[in-house]
Design a protein around this motif. Structure first.
Motif, PDB file in Angstrom:
ATOM      1  N   VAL A   1      40.057 -66.934 -23.508  1.00  0.00           N
ATOM      2  CA  VAL A   1      39.903 -68.327 -23.961  1.00  0.00           C
ATOM      3  C   VAL A   1      41.276 -68.968 -24.131  1.00  0.00           C
ATOM      4  CG1 VAL A   1      39.104 -69.774 -25.890  1.00  0.00           C
ATOM      5  CG2 VAL A   1      37.635 -67.950 -24.999  1.00  0.00           C
ATOM      6  N   GLN A   2      42.206 -68.183 -24.677  1.00  0.00           N
ATOM      7  CA  GLN A   2      43.560 -68.746 -24.854  1.00  0.00           C
ATOM      8  C   GLN A   2      44.209 -69.065 -23.517  1.00  0.00           C
ATOM      9  OE1 GLN A   2      45.300 -65.935 -27.570  1.00  0.00           O
ATOM     10  NE2 GLN A   2      44.729 -67.172 -29.344  1.00  0.00           N
ATOM     11  N   GLN A   3      43.776 -68.309 -22.471  1.00  0.00           N
ATOM     12  CA  GLN A   3      44.341 -68.589 -21.144  1.00  0.00           C
ATOM     13  C   GLN A   3      43.533 -69.636 -20.382  1.00  0.00           C
ATOM     14  OE1 GLN A   3      44.841 -64.717 -19.329  1.00  0.00           O
ATOM     15  NE2 GLN A   3      46.032 -64.085 -21.113  1.00  0.00           N
TER      16      GLN A   3
ATOM     17  N   VAL B   1      22.621 -54.154 -28.657  1.00  0.00           N
ATOM     18  CA  VAL B   1      23.030 -55.505 -29.083  1.00  0.00           C
ATOM     19  C   VAL B   1      21.872 -56.236 -29.762  1.00  0.00           C
ATOM     20  CG1 VAL B   1      23.739 -57.783 -28.232  1.00  0.00           C
ATOM     21  CG2 VAL B   1      24.824 -55.720 -27.334  1.00  0.00           C
ATOM     22  N   ASP B   2      22.116 -56.694 -30.974  1.00  0.00           N
ATOM     23  CA  ASP B   2      21.130 -57.534 -31.671  1.00  0.00           C
ATOM     24  C   ASP B   2      21.370 -58.983 -31.223  1.00  0.00           C
ATOM     25  OD1 ASP B   2      19.689 -59.019 -33.445  1.00  0.00           O
ATOM     26  OD2 ASP B   2      20.460 -58.100 -35.257  1.00  0.00           O
ATOM     27  N   TYR B   3      22.613 -59.447 -31.352  1.00  0.00           N
ATOM     28  CA  TYR B   3      22.985 -60.724 -30.751  1.00  0.00           C
ATOM     29  C   TYR B   3      24.462 -60.740 -30.452  1.00  0.00           C
ATOM     30  CZ  TYR B   3      24.661 -62.030 -35.456  1.00  0.00           C
ATOM     31  OH  TYR B   3      25.312 -62.047 -36.659  1.00  0.00           O
ATOM     32  N   VAL B   4      24.810 -61.508 -29.411  1.00  0.00           N
ATOM     33  CA  VAL B   4      26.196 -61.916 -29.162  1.00  0.00           C
ATOM     34  C   VAL B   4      26.085 -63.398 -28.871  1.00  0.00           C
ATOM     35  CG1 VAL B   4      28.152 -61.810 -27.574  1.00  0.00           C
ATOM     36  CG2 VAL B   4      26.980 -59.696 -28.213  1.00  0.00           C
ATOM     37  N   GLU B   5      26.736 -64.232 -29.666  1.00  0.00           N
ATOM     38  CA  GLU B   5      26.605 -65.679 -29.477  1.00  0.00           C
ATOM     39  C   GLU B   5      27.959 -66.359 -29.595  1.00  0.00           C
ATOM     40  OE1 GLU B   5      23.922 -67.426 -28.694  1.00  0.00           O
ATOM     41  OE2 GLU B   5      22.400 -65.862 -28.946  1.00  0.00           O
ATOM     42  N   VAL B   6      28.161 -67.344 -28.735  1.00  0.00           N
ATOM     43  CA  VAL B   6      29.347 -68.200 -28.859  1.00  0.00           C
ATOM     44  C   VAL B   6      28.847 -69.481 -29.519  1.00  0.00           C
ATOM     45  CG1 VAL B   6      31.239 -69.339 -27.633  1.00  0.00           C
ATOM     46  CG2 VAL B   6      30.238 -67.222 -26.707  1.00  0.00           C
ATOM     47  N   VAL B   7      29.301 -69.734 -30.746  1.00  0.00           N
ATOM     48  CA  VAL B   7      28.729 -70.861 -31.508  1.00  0.00           C
ATOM     49  C   VAL B   7      29.822 -71.787 -32.012  1.00  0.00           C
ATOM     50  CG1 VAL B   7      26.663 -69.586 -32.229  1.00  0.00           C
ATOM     51  CG2 VAL B   7      28.703 -69.539 -33.691  1.00  0.00           C
ATOM     52  N   ASP B   8      29.446 -73.023 -32.217  1.00  0.00           N
ATOM     53  CA  ASP B   8      30.345 -74.006 -32.830  1.00  0.00           C
ATOM     54  C   ASP B   8      30.706 -73.496 -34.233  1.00  0.00           C
ATOM     55  OD1 ASP B   8      30.898 -77.326 -32.737  1.00  0.00           O
ATOM     56  OD2 ASP B   8      30.761 -76.396 -34.714  1.00  0.00           O
ATOM     57  N   ALA B   9      31.995 -73.555 -34.568  1.00  0.00           N
ATOM     58  CA  ALA B   9      32.465 -72.950 -35.828  1.00  0.00           C
ATOM     59  C   ALA B   9      31.931 -73.663 -37.059  1.00  0.00           C
ATOM     60  CB  ALA B   9      33.994 -72.956 -35.854  1.00  0.00           C
ATOM     61  N   ARG B  10      31.438 -74.906 -36.895  1.00  0.00           N
ATOM     62  CA  ARG B  10      30.989 -75.637 -38.087  1.00  0.00           C
ATOM     63  C   ARG B  10      29.483 -75.576 -38.297  1.00  0.00           C
ATOM     64  NH1 ARG B  10      33.464 -80.809 -35.870  1.00  0.00           N
ATOM     65  NH2 ARG B  10      32.694 -79.597 -34.142  1.00  0.00           N
ATOM     66  N   ASP B  11      28.709 -75.666 -37.176  1.00  0.00           N
ATOM     67  CA  ASP B  11      27.251 -75.722 -37.401  1.00  0.00           C
ATOM     68  C   ASP B  11      26.503 -74.545 -36.770  1.00  0.00           C
ATOM     69  OD1 ASP B  11      27.245 -76.265 -34.691  1.00  0.00           O
ATOM     70  OD2 ASP B  11      26.698 -78.372 -34.908  1.00  0.00           O
ATOM     71  N   LEU B  12      27.231 -73.631 -36.157  1.00  0.00           N
ATOM     72  CA  LEU B  12      26.671 -72.396 -35.581  1.00  0.00           C
ATOM     73  C   LEU B  12      25.704 -72.642 -34.426  1.00  0.00           C
ATOM     74  CD1 LEU B  12      26.048 -70.269 -38.840  1.00  0.00           C
ATOM     75  CD2 LEU B  12      28.113 -70.441 -37.446  1.00  0.00           C
ATOM     76  N   GLN B  13      25.785 -73.839 -33.812  1.00  0.00           N
ATOM     77  CA  GLN B  13      24.948 -74.089 -32.635  1.00  0.00           C
ATOM     78  C   GLN B  13      25.602 -73.451 -31.410  1.00  0.00           C
ATOM     79  OE1 GLN B  13      21.783 -75.643 -32.709  1.00  0.00           O
ATOM     80  NE2 GLN B  13      22.286 -75.105 -34.836  1.00  0.00           N
ATOM     81  N   THR B  14      24.773 -72.853 -30.554  1.00  0.00           N
ATOM     82  CA  THR B  14      25.286 -72.178 -29.367  1.00  0.00           C
ATOM     83  C   THR B  14      25.981 -73.165 -28.443  1.00  0.00           C
ATOM     84  OG1 THR B  14      23.511 -70.578 -29.513  1.00  0.00           O
ATOM     85  CG2 THR B  14      24.580 -70.770 -27.369  1.00  0.00           C
TER      86      THR B  14
ATOM     87  N   ASP C   1      36.424 -75.658 -31.498  1.00  0.00           N
ATOM     88  CA  ASP C   1      36.592 -74.391 -32.216  1.00  0.00           C
ATOM     89  C   ASP C   1      35.251 -73.661 -32.223  1.00  0.00           C
ATOM     90  OD1 ASP C   1      39.154 -75.185 -32.721  1.00  0.00           O
ATOM     91  OD2 ASP C   1      38.773 -75.795 -34.798  1.00  0.00           O
ATOM     92  N   VAL C   2      35.293 -72.395 -31.812  1.00  0.00           N
ATOM     93  CA  VAL C   2      34.049 -71.614 -31.788  1.00  0.00           C
ATOM     94  C   VAL C   2      34.250 -70.319 -32.570  1.00  0.00           C
ATOM     95  CG1 VAL C   2      33.245 -72.499 -29.554  1.00  0.00           C
ATOM     96  CG2 VAL C   2      34.654 -70.409 -29.625  1.00  0.00           C
TER      97      VAL C   2
ATOM     98  N   ASN D   1      33.023 -60.753 -35.884  1.00  0.00           N
ATOM     99  CA  ASN D   1      33.178 -62.068 -35.251  1.00  0.00           C
ATOM    100  C   ASN D   1      34.647 -62.357 -35.047  1.00  0.00           C
ATOM    101  OD1 ASN D   1      34.348 -64.072 -37.379  1.00  0.00           O
ATOM    102  ND2 ASN D   1      32.793 -62.905 -38.512  1.00  0.00           N
ATOM    103  N   MET D   2      34.917 -63.330 -34.187  1.00  0.00           N
ATOM    104  CA  MET D   2      36.290 -63.784 -33.988  1.00  0.00           C
ATOM    105  C   MET D   2      36.259 -65.300 -33.787  1.00  0.00           C
ATOM    106  SD  MET D   2      39.012 -61.651 -31.698  1.00  0.00           S
ATOM    107  CE  MET D   2      38.919 -60.037 -32.441  1.00  0.00           C
ATOM    108  N   GLU D   3      37.176 -65.974 -34.474  1.00  0.00           N
ATOM    109  CA  GLU D   3      37.291 -67.423 -34.302  1.00  0.00           C
ATOM    110  C   GLU D   3      38.189 -67.684 -33.101  1.00  0.00           C
ATOM    111  OE1 GLU D   3      37.845 -69.575 -38.239  1.00  0.00           O
ATOM    112  OE2 GLU D   3      37.808 -67.518 -38.967  1.00  0.00           O
ATOM    113  N   MET D   4      37.827 -68.626 -32.244  1.00  0.00           N
ATOM    114  CA  MET D   4      38.604 -68.929 -31.042  1.00  0.00           C
ATOM    115  C   MET D   4      38.680 -70.438 -30.825  1.00  0.00           C
ATOM    116  SD  MET D   4      37.002 -66.072 -28.460  1.00  0.00           S
ATOM    117  CE  MET D   4      36.499 -64.499 -29.187  1.00  0.00           C
ATOM    118  N   SER D   5      39.803 -70.859 -30.269  1.00  0.00           N
ATOM    119  CA  SER D   5      39.955 -72.294 -29.970  1.00  0.00           C
ATOM    120  C   SER D   5      40.422 -72.446 -28.535  1.00  0.00           C
ATOM    121  CB  SER D   5      41.004 -72.914 -30.886  1.00  0.00           C
ATOM    122  OG  SER D   5      40.678 -72.646 -32.219  1.00  0.00           O
ATOM    123  N   PRO D   6      39.959 -73.508 -27.840  1.00  0.00           N
ATOM    124  CA  PRO D   6      40.373 -73.677 -26.434  1.00  0.00           C
ATOM    125  C   PRO D   6      41.857 -73.985 -26.312  1.00  0.00           C
ATOM    126  CG  PRO D   6      39.117 -75.591 -27.181  1.00  0.00           C
ATOM    127  CD  PRO D   6      39.098 -74.598 -28.289  1.00  0.00           C
TER     128      PRO D   6
END
Ligand code: ATP
Ligand code: PAF
Ligand code: BAL
Length: 300
Positions: A230-232, A255-268, A275-276, A295-300
């Protein structure tokens, strides 16, 4: 009503005197009120015990934010559905007391927080935030967490409460509850701490076999790879997510879940343009095994 000495903070070596151990709600509330009457602020760190360095980082943070620090140790039956791991949840009250020596002013270790006649009826729910991620597989988890945290806030009456972002969804829900219900508490979120090999610190790690513990390293390895990508400039959340699912599955994780979600509202999200948080829950050791979250926080 019990009286407590509240004078004196950290000693010159930075260590606090031996903590007061409080077993009842009444004792806890009196202690806290005595602190407040002395003009001291109170910082609370809620835990379920079997403490590790992740918990202790919250306690150290609390000591920098409040004059007096209370750590609660209580395995909340209200957040475990039947068939979850309440009965095998690791417990070590003596070890917890030893680890907290010099770090906090009081330890709240109640026998019970609910009425003994099973008559509890009132639950707090965060309508939307409790739905995704852990809400999908732990049906009563977040109403149990929100309710017990509200009870702790009413019993301890803290000025500050410190939570770990390892439980990212829990942290968001507590913040939301405080905002929506006007609790006069400042909620602080602390970074997730990892073992040297990358495994997210968790009380449940002690239940992993050596083989599963090695397999579980795939979670942090995969998250780190994803963050690098993501950083690249990688943005395609669907492809990145699938790579992480594959890495965990190949290591023996269910795996129970793996999701990329918005960091504020947890929407996929499908494309990473904000920010996710990439959130993971995976079970090792099959049925009756150990369910880990990370989990890990990531930003574009
Ligand atoms: N690795 C960690 N880094 C930072 N905070 C943590 C970490 N692990 C737990 N915490 C925080 O400690 C507080 C108490 O958590 P809890 O007692 O459930 O421990 P736990 O290790 O998360 O347990 P488990 O993973 O078995 O649920 C929570 O706010 C939680 O987010
Ligand atoms: C916040 C909490 C202490 C409520 O039981 C628990 O969910 C935890 O330890 O994260
Ligand atoms: N830290 C979350 C507690 C639980 O899994 O019930």
């Amino acid at each position: 009503m019990a009286k407590f000495v509240t004078s004196g903070g950290a000693a010159e070596d930075g260590k606090k005197p031996d903590p007061t151990i409080l077993r009842s709600k009444e004792e806890m509330r009196s202690w806290s009120r005595a602190c407040r009457q002395d003009g001291k602020t109170v910082a609370l760190v809620p835990t379920m015990g079997y403490l590790h360095d992740g918990h202790l980082s919250l306690v150290r943070c609390a000591a920098t934010r409040g004059d007096k620090v209370v750590v609660s140790v209580y395995v909340n039956e209200g957040q475990f559905a039947p068939g979850e791991d309440l009965d095998v949840y690791p417990r070590d009250p003596k070890g917890d007391l030893a680890k907290l020596a010099g770090l906090c002013d009081a330890i709240f270790m109640p026998e019970a927080l609910y009425s003994s006649d099973d008559s509890h009826q009132t639950w707090i729910e965060a309508q939307h935030l409790q739905q995704p991620l852990c809400g999908g597989s732990r049906p009563i988890f977040f109403r149990g967490v929100a309710t017990v945290v509200a009870k702790l806030f009413n019993i301890v009456e803290p000025d500050i409460a410190v939570f770990g972002k390892k439980d990212y969804q829990q942290w968001l829900i507590v913040r939301r509850m405080v905002q929506d219900l006007d609790f006069p508490v400042e909620v602080v979120g602390m970074p997730l701490l990892r073992e040297e090999d990358g495994l997210a610190m968790s009380s449940r790690n002690v239940r992993l076999s050596a083989e599963d513990r090695t397999g579980a390293l795939s979670i942090s390895r995969g998250l780190t790879k994803m963050k690098d990508a993501v950083q690249q400039g990688a943005k395609d959340a669907i492809t990145l997510r699938q790579q992480l699912v594959d890495e965990i599955s190949l290591s023996g994780g269910d795996v129970d879940y793996v999701e990329v979600v918005d960091a504020r509202d947890l929407q996929t999200v499908k494309t990473i343009e904000q920010d996710v948080v990439v959130a993971v829950a995976a079970r090792y050791g099959g049925v009756g095994g150990v369910r880990l979250i990370d989990n890990m926080e990531m930003s574009p």
